[in-house]
Design an enzyme around this catalytic site. Structure first.
Site, PDB file in Angstrom:
ATOM      1  N   ASP A  27      28.767  56.214  37.561  1.00 35.23           N
ATOM      2  CA  ASP A  27      26.980  55.628  38.870  1.00 35.23           C
ATOM      3  C   ASP A  27      26.538  54.982  37.354  1.00 35.23           C
ATOM      4  O   ASP A  27      27.343  54.655  36.145  1.00 35.23           O
ATOM      5  CB  ASP A  27      26.958  56.999  38.441  1.00 35.23           C
ATOM      6  CG  ASP A  27      24.757  57.043  38.343  1.00 35.23           C
ATOM      7  OD1 ASP A  27      25.270  55.967  38.851  1.00 35.23           O
ATOM      8  OD2 ASP A  27      24.680  57.641  37.240  1.00 35.23           O
ATOM      9  N   ASP A  29      22.768  53.198  36.004  1.00 35.11           N
ATOM     10  CA  ASP A  29      21.501  53.414  35.251  1.00 35.11           C
ATOM     11  C   ASP A  29      21.582  55.643  34.958  1.00 35.11           C
ATOM     12  O   ASP A  29      22.305  56.827  35.860  1.00 35.11           O
ATOM     13  CB  ASP A  29      20.332  53.309  36.470  1.00 35.11           C
ATOM     14  CG  ASP A  29      19.354  53.348  34.550  1.00 35.11           C
ATOM     15  OD1 ASP A  29      19.111  51.816  34.648  1.00 35.11           O
ATOM     16  OD2 ASP A  29      18.293  54.217  35.406  1.00 35.11           O
TER      17      ASP A  29
HETATM   18  N1  PLP Z   1      17.490  52.482  43.161  1.00 35.65           N
HETATM   19  C1  PLP Z   1      16.610  51.464  42.001  1.00 35.65           C
HETATM   20  C2  PLP Z   1      16.054  50.591  42.341  1.00 35.65           C
HETATM   21  C3  PLP Z   1      16.692  52.194  41.106  1.00 35.65           C
HETATM   22  O1  PLP Z   1      15.530  51.152  40.231  1.00 35.65           O
HETATM   23  C4  PLP Z   1      18.144  52.460  40.225  1.00 35.65           C
HETATM   24  C5  PLP Z   1      18.165  53.095  39.086  1.00 35.65           C
HETATM   25  O2  PLP Z   1      17.502  52.863  38.397  1.00 35.65           O
HETATM   26  C6  PLP Z   1      18.506  53.637  40.712  1.00 35.65           C
HETATM   27  C7  PLP Z   1      18.314  53.093  42.512  1.00 35.65           C
HETATM   28  C8  PLP Z   1      19.506  54.399  40.762  1.00 35.65           C
HETATM   29  O3  PLP Z   1      20.812  53.414  40.403  1.00 35.65           O
HETATM   30  P1  PLP Z   1      21.902  54.505  39.576  1.00 35.65           P
HETATM   31  O4  PLP Z   1      22.803  54.932  41.239  1.00 35.65           O
HETATM   32  O5  PLP Z   1      23.050  53.532  39.272  1.00 35.65           O
HETATM   33  O6  PLP Z   1      21.799  55.425  39.011  1.00 35.65           O
HETATM   34 CA    CA Z   2      22.205  57.422  37.724  1.00 35.18          CA
END
Ligand code: PLP
Ligand code: CA
Length: 307
Positions: A27, A29
């Site tokens: 993943d 973020d």
């Molecule tokens: N969607 C948006 C708009 C985001 O800002 C984030 C994280 O900052 C995510 C989804 C989640 O991303 P990930 O699946 O990489 O944690």
């Molecule tokens: Ca995440």
């Protein structure tokens, strides 16, 4: 079911786990970066895994960028050996779904950022052009006659008019209702939060009386995209590493992977233990097999290894 899972692991145990896995799914973020800041040690971990011959893929629910934009972001944050083919975003996978599963013939009405529209264009999928008319309302605006799908993702330019149009298109039972992801909210570094796509989808589900098909984690579709690209991936060879129990750990369980929670993001170990100790068997799919404090805990596992 017993109290399995949530095992906190360190150097030697991480090393033997990595030895057993050919595919490491990250993943983004909360695991390898926080917004525009890389997590300390993450770039080194990713490049060590790649140099040791692992297939490293990134699975993100963030639909706001096209994949080429992610390649630039990876580079900017010091991940210099990540290629387009390793990136599976909810926008890219939504485009594949519309092209290969729905085989949409007609236009798609998109609630989302430009990056999502760019990804659809790349796949040859026509989107309804939004007219820039400040006087347009749901009472006087035109609706496109050939909308065959509504796709909803994160949209920082959301308006009531967009929601109203989407609700009208969804009156047609032949119009497919898709969501890039169903994430409820996202943490910002300031301590504030950003409402996620899930909150927009909830509004449209109420207005339409329908349920959206979710493309992103925890849905299995992203793994189908990965396995059609890397022919013959065995789920037993995969490790999913994430920071959110309800998306990443559930995605891993839905796909039959081993799962690892890293504590640099949304979910805390106490929440994982609560799910583990709960009587509800469905909660067991949210329990990680392994837990680390940070992805940097992988670094000692590479010490003394041949490259
Ligand atoms: N969607 C948006 C708009 C985001 O800002 C984030 C994280 O900052 C995510 C989804 C989640 O991303 P990930 O699946 O990489 O944690
Ligand atoms: Ca995440």
């Amino acid at each position: 079911f017993g109290f399995k899972g949530c095992q906190k692991i360190r150097g030697p145990q991480i090393r033997s786990l990595l030895e057993a896995k050919d595919y490491i799914l990250f993943d983004c973020d909360g695991v390898i970066w926080h917004g525009e800041k890389a997590i300390t040690g993450a770039a080194k971990v990713v490049s060590s895994l790649i140099r040791h011959g692992k297939n490293v893929v990134f699975v993100t629910n963030n639909s706001t960028r096209p994949r080429e934009n992610y390649v630039h972001k990876f580079c900017r944050l010091g991940f210099t050996d990540v290629m387009l083919e390793q990136i599976f975003s909810s926008s890219y996978c939504s485009a594949l779904y519309l092209r290969d599963v729905v085989k949409v013939c007609g236009q798609v009405f998109v609630i989302g950022c430009d990056g999502l529209r760019r990804e659809l264009q790349e796949a040859g999928i026509p989107c309804v052009e939004e007219a820039d008319d400040p006087d347009a309302t749901i009472y006087n605006c035109a609706l496109a006659p050939d909308v065959k799908a509504v796709l909803v993702g994160h949209d920082d330019q959301l308006t009531f008019l967009k929601l109203a149009k989407a609700s009208c298109y969804l009156r047609d039972p032949d119009c497919v209702f898709l969501a890039t992801d169903n994430d409820p909210w996202h943490p910002l570094s300031s301590g504030r939060i950003l409402p996620g796509s899930g909150s927009l989808i909830a509004a449209l589900e109420v207005a339409s009386g329908r349920k959206a098909t979710v493309i992103g984690k925890p849905s299995r579709f992203m793994f189908e995209c990965i396995s059609s690209q890397f022919r013959g991936v065995d789920p037993a060879q995969c490790l999913m590493i994430g920071d959110r129990l309800e998306t990443d750990m559930l995605f891993g369980s839905n796909c039959g992977f081993d799962t690892m929670l890293t504590l640099t993001g949304v979910s805390q170990i106490e929440e994982a233990q609560e799910y583990r100790n709960s009587e509800l068997t469905t909660n067991q799919s949210l329990v990680p097999d392994y837990v680390v404090d940070t992805i940097a805990d992988f670094l000692p596992a590479f010490e003394g290894l041949e490259e």
